[in-house]
Design an enzyme around this catalytic site. Sequence first.
Site, PDB file in Angstrom:
ATOM      1  N   GLY A  17      32.265  35.455  43.065  1.00  0.00           N
ATOM      2  CA  GLY A  17      33.464  36.169  42.665  1.00  0.00           C
ATOM      3  C   GLY A  17      33.167  37.528  42.085  1.00  0.00           C
ATOM      4  N   ASP A  41      31.445  36.281  47.535  1.00  0.00           N
ATOM      5  CA  ASP A  41      32.892  36.452  47.380  1.00  0.00           C
ATOM      6  C   ASP A  41      33.477  36.434  48.778  1.00  0.00           C
ATOM      7  OD1 ASP A  41      35.557  37.273  46.581  1.00  0.00           O
ATOM      8  OD2 ASP A  41      34.670  38.173  44.801  1.00  0.00           O
ATOM      9  N   GLY A  83      38.827  33.127  41.515  1.00  0.00           N
ATOM     10  CA  GLY A  83      40.063  32.457  41.147  1.00  0.00           C
ATOM     11  C   GLY A  83      41.260  33.023  41.881  1.00  0.00           C
ATOM     12  N   TYR A 163      47.911  26.322  39.090  1.00  0.00           N
ATOM     13  CA  TYR A 163      46.919  27.081  38.322  1.00  0.00           C
ATOM     14  C   TYR A 163      46.522  26.314  37.059  1.00  0.00           C
ATOM     15  CZ  TYR A 163      44.674  31.029  35.979  1.00  0.00           C
ATOM     16  OH  TYR A 163      43.773  31.842  35.343  1.00  0.00           O
TER      17      TYR A 163
END
Length: 277
Positions: A17, A41, A83, A163
């Site tokens: 990420g 990523d 995320g 989430y």
Amino acid sequence: MSEDILGYRGKRVVVMGCFSGTGEACARQLVALGAEVHGADIRPSPVAGLASFNSVDLKDPASIAAGIAAIGGEIDGLFNISGLPQTFPGEDVVTVNFLGIRQWTDGWLPRMRRGGAIVTVSSLGGMNYLARQPLLAEFLGNADIAAGRAWYLANAERAGDPYTLSKEAVNTWTQKSAPGLMERDIRINCTMPSPIDTPMLNDFRKVAGDAVLSAFARAKGRFSSPEEQALPLILLNSDAASFISGVCLAVDAGLSGGLATGVLNLQEMIAEAMAKA
């Protein structure tokens, strides 16, 4: 005491990420600290000095396996920072934020050296995880991505916000994994940030609204910077934190502590923010 108190010089680490935000800031700092940093990523990273970069889609088990194989070798640290917000389909949110991260981590565990460490970005959105352990046990009981996605789709109504579910799962998984991993001298922790001033903040604004976000920024009077979230991640995976494992660390300028002790009242803060709007 060594000047290199964090101990990253010469260490081999992977940052999942690192396209933008906290992950990008984390990767840049790790390069500066002398680590051999391998990035991953779904989009290319702008960080200079990476030892390698591989495109990995955390929704795709084959992509996860290919990314691990492409980096190869053994590692000392794993940083899980990818995320998705709730503006994406719920099944993708729970996959990228937890199911894919768990499979990615499991794939690295046989390659992790003794003394290694894992850290994952969770969220204050998951801070109620201890109150939902029976449901989270069901969710975590799905061994792979396909089963986890199927469970979510069948249980979306009672599971609630995807989430929140995904971050509660990260917290629970972190703490459940810690004792077993410590037997192999591997540590695992996570952080629970308050809102961060990154492009993703606009997605959260669409879902939660300005008043809620303003309330979560109340403790400090502003949102966190990516660097302020990256440095605690680096600390938790460092030699300086060698006796810390199984921790869900709130990185929120005291917000969650104030809420837990009643010094702060979230509903009152939201009402005040709405009145000022």
